[in-house]
Design an enzyme around this catalytic site. Structure first.
Site, mmCIF file in Angstrom:
data_model
loop_
_atom_site.group_PDB
_atom_site.id
_atom_site.type_symbol
_atom_site.label_atom_id
_atom_site.label_comp_id
_atom_site.label_asym_id
_atom_site.label_seq_id
_atom_site.Cartn_x
_atom_site.Cartn_y
_atom_site.Cartn_z
ATOM 1 N N ASP A 74 -51.792 -29.187 10.826
ATOM 2 C CA ASP A 74 -51.785 -30.526 10.250
ATOM 3 C C ASP A 74 -50.930 -30.441 8.985
ATOM 4 O OD1 ASP A 74 -52.109 -33.149 9.676
ATOM 5 O OD2 ASP A 74 -54.301 -33.145 9.687
HETATM 6 C C1 BGC Z 1 -52.910 -36.311 9.372
HETATM 7 C C2 BGC Z 1 -52.400 -36.127 10.770
HETATM 8 C C3 BGC Z 1 -51.005 -36.670 10.837
HETATM 9 C C4 BGC Z 1 -50.140 -35.941 9.828
HETATM 10 C C5 BGC Z 1 -48.702 -36.384 9.815
HETATM 11 C C6 BGC Z 1 -51.969 -35.747 8.340
HETATM 12 O O1 BGC Z 1 -52.337 -36.101 7.066
HETATM 13 O O2 BGC Z 1 -54.184 -35.715 9.247
HETATM 14 O O3 BGC Z 1 -53.243 -36.768 11.683
HETATM 15 O O4 BGC Z 1 -50.515 -36.582 12.139
HETATM 16 O O5 BGC Z 1 -50.666 -36.162 8.551
HETATM 17 O O6 BGC Z 1 -48.556 -37.632 9.241
#
Ligand code: BGC
Length: 728
Positions: free
Chosen positions: A261
């Site tokens: 993530d």
């Molecule tokens: C989120 C993800 C997301 C990623 C990219 C993160 O903060 O938890 O779900 O895909 O950011 O934006």
């Protein structure tokens, strides 16, 4: 010796590798593994090491010398997020994409085929947008009603979530687009999401928090999984060998790639050794984005898997080159399998096409849940009325989705007010009052008590003059969002009072709830005869609600989550969100209806519940041993006057389990559409996995021999048929 040969090969320029004939890795007719091995052997160590971190906000690293493309990503899962990075790199003129229903709305359809169609549409748009990977689906379980991202997920039940996850993954992958099934694992709260350490026992992980991921991988053949921010049992998910290596890769045989993530890596060797393959985002510009007071000197989490750091880790012996190569191999495998080597997505195609709009609309329609319908107040009979008052802070604004990375800006979104104007017909005059403001907050002055009172009075006066009133309440993407949890399950300030005022003024008042998770309804529900819930249901949400209100469609959604009467009744209450950076999942497997059943707590609305404008009769249950389980069949008949869809649900109850088990567990369902008077036989099969529990002692799934009951219901609390079989 071997190493030297490999390195010598690797340094050959691409052009020398072929003399006119393509290198094996360039030949689409060759097996993927052969292509992967061939290409890997041609890469220098530096090139390999460079692939473990991304370049920029939404892109993995390309190796142009060998024609290795980058993976271009887009956020999801409520559609293709039409930006590709924070301010500096956001598209100047965003392409407006389709806002699909949120996960909880899609889950309310209990329609696996439809989930697949929606996913196809999402996949098509991802390609059309020139992207290769969509960051979804979110398959984390709704552990409690306050998680800010409940709207993204498929509810509280692992079986339902697993069925939808598989359909979603397959739909997206059929388009040659890589889904990133997220967030592995047990990402169930935003509170301290980078630092919280969750204590979860093995049985609970396997029975509740893993199944949707497992099914996405083993049945859906998912190409990518995203790790979570949080820690599970002491280790960050991005560097958790029990999760990534032992479970995902070894037990489930996952051959795809694990992407971190965004900003969830906290060291260099940890993730590589544990089985994390691609750090996102990457590149110097983003290293200081995440101000996480974790372990790195600079106080950020970016740049852990940059080439230099990977090389240093290998040189110091903390990481073997073989582990690095495993990551590269996985990335290459996904590139080849998805077809991105041979057919790159160039983008620039049309998005929000009629078929994509249609998938979004159908998802919204099938997800509308009729929660209450006293005296058959609904559907509203347009022919018998002249005026309708549409009231509330979510009436004139389309609430397509919750906030955060999943938010999609559509070209056009229909509010409930607009939907009602379209559906009511010329004879009905539609009038609007705000009733109470909502997220005004930031920057705009908070209205005084007197202003609020006047607004409420105006709404009540309008309601009193009309034949019926529709009050549209709930949350916006400001109250329910990634990044923080809701402080309360209650409706935002002023909304319960608004319902009371309108209901007192007009007995024909219907409440529409738009949110991403249940809201407290007990203070007002007895004062109104009708309640619909549509969740955040994308760009066509307002149309779907209006069609349901006026009977153009017959609501058939069923709750994918237990709706508690009060927050204190929810099953994680007391063990959420934790303190001092620790949280214990003390309720264990007793999440949602499993916990309500155990404690005998009566919810506001049970899991699987949803009414219809028609009625259904269940009959003729037969349960026959089949294979390692049983075949269950029964009939469902539409006994009312209008067409409708019912979702019969099959729950399993083991009579004398060897270990403590929930009273019942969902193990089958099917959505059936029936014309008036029509009857259909439904057959559902129960295999060994459907009868098993995870035995922590053995570290494996076990199915007891003995007596099982099968309960078929219209909801988890409305069991219509009971049968029985003995498992030898
Ligand atoms: C989120 C993800 C997301 C990623 C990219 C993160 O903060 O938890 O779900 O895909 O950011 O934006």
């Amino acid at each position: 010796m071997k190493i030297r040969i490999a390195f010598a090969l690797a340094s050959l320029p691409l052009t020398l590798s072929c003399f006119g004939t393509p290198a094996p890795y360039q030949d689409p007719s060759r097996p993927v593994e052969e292509r992967v091995n061939d290409l890997l052997a041609r890469m220098t160590v530096e090139e390999r090491d460079s692939m473990l971190a991304g370049q920029g906000w939404m892109e993995s690293r390309a190796i142009p010398r060998l024609g290795i493309p980058s993976i271009k990503m887009s956020d999801g899962p409520l559609g293709v997020r039409n930006w590709t990075g924070p301010s500096a790199v956001t598209l100047k003129a965003p392409v407006l994409t389709t806002a699909f229903p949120s996960g909880i709305a899609l889950a309310s359809t209990w329609d696996v085929d439809l989930a697949g169609r929606v996913a196809h549409a999402v996949g098509q748009e991802t390609k059309a947008f020139g992207r290769d990977m969509i960051l979804g689906p979110t398959v984390n379980i709704n552990r409690g009603p306050l998680w800010g991202r409940n709207f993204e997920g498929f509810g509280e039940d692992p079986y339902l979530a697993a069925r939808l996850a598989v359909a979603w993954v397959k739909g997206v992958q059929a388009e040659g687009v890589i889904p990133a099934v997220k967030h592995f694992a047990a990402n169930n709260e935003e509170f301290e999401r980078h630092r919280i350490d969750e204590k979860i026992d093995a049985r609970t992980l396997n029975e509740i928090y893993f199944p949707a991921f497992k099914a996405a991988v083993t049945e859906g053949g998912a190409w990518a999984v995203m790790s979570a921010y949080n820690k599970v049992n002491g280790e960050w998910c991005s560097e958790n060998p029990a999760l990534l290596r032992d479970t995902l890769q070894d037990k489930w045989g996952f051959k795809g790639l694990v992407v971190s993530d965004w900003g969830s890596t906290y060291s260099t060797p940890g993730p590589i050794v544990a089985g994390m393959n691609l750090e996102m985002p990457g590149g110097a510009a983003f290293h200081y984005w995440f101000g996480i007071p974790s372990t790195k000197e600079a106080g950020n989490s970016g740049g852990w898997l940059e080439k230099e750091e990977v090389m240093a880790a290998v040189n110091s012996g903390q990481v073997t080159q073989a582990r690095v190569d495993d990551s590269v191999r996985r990335i290459l495998r996904v590139l080849f399998t998805a077809g991105l080597f041979d057919h790159p997505h160039v983008g620039g195609m049309l998005v929000d096409t009629p078929s994509e709009q249609e998938a979004a609309k159908q998802g919204a329609e099938e997800g509308v849940i009729l929660l209450k319908n006293s005296g058959a107040i609904l559907p509203l009979r347009a022919s018998a009325m002249h005026t309708v008052a549409v009231i509330g802070p979510s009436a004139s604004v389309a609430r397509t989705g919750g906030g955060g990375s999943s938010f999609v800006q559509p070209k056009r979104a229909i509010s409930v007010l607009q939907g009602i104007r379209d559906a009511a017909g010329r004879e009905v005059q539609v009038m609007y009052a705000l009733g109470t403001p909502m997220e005004g907050g930031k920057g705009s002055p908070t209205p005084s008590e007197g202003q609020l009172l006047d607004l409420r009075k105006d709404a009540a006066t309008l309601a009193a003059q009309c034949d019926a009133a529709v009050v549209v309440v709930g949350d916006s993407n400001v109250q329910e969002s990634e990044g923080f949890d809701r402080p309360t399950m209650d409706l935002p300030e002023g909304q319960a009072a608004l319902i009371a005022a309108v209901a007192a003024a007009n007995p024909h008042t219907v409440v529409v709830v738009i949110a991403g998770s249940p809201v407290t309804a007990s203070p007002w529900i007895d004062s109104v005869p009708g309640v619909l819930c549509s969740w955040f249901s994308g760009q066509s949400g307002g149309t779907a609600v209006a069609e349901a209100l006026f009977g153009r469609i017959n609501p058939s959604g069923k709750l994918p989550v237990t709706w508690p009467r009060r927050y204190e009744d929810s099953t994680a209450y007391g063990n959420y969100p934790g303190a001092h950076l620790h949280v214990t999942y003390a309720e264990g497997i007793y999440v949602g209806y499993r916990g309500f059943d155990r404690r005998g707590t009566v919810p506001q609305f049970p899991f699987g519940y949803g009414q219809s404008y028609t009625s259904f009769e269940y009959s003729g249950l037969s349960v026959a041993p089949a294979g390692d389980g049983a075949a269950v069949s029964f009939s469902v008949r539409n006994t009312g006057a209008v067409a409708g869809a019912e979702v019969p649900q099959l729950y399993v109850h083991e009579e004398h389990p060897a270990i403590d088990r929930p009273l019942k567990e969902l193990k089958g369902f099917q959505r059936v559409e029936l014309a008036p008077g029509e009857s259909r036989t439904v057959t559902l099969t129960l295999g060994r996995p459907d009868l098993s529990y995870y035995d922590p002692g053995r570290g494996d799934w076990v199915a007891d021999s003995g007596e099982f009951e099968v309960w078929v219901g219209s909801s988890s609390a409305d069991i219509r048929l009971r049968g029985h079989f003995t498992r030898p």
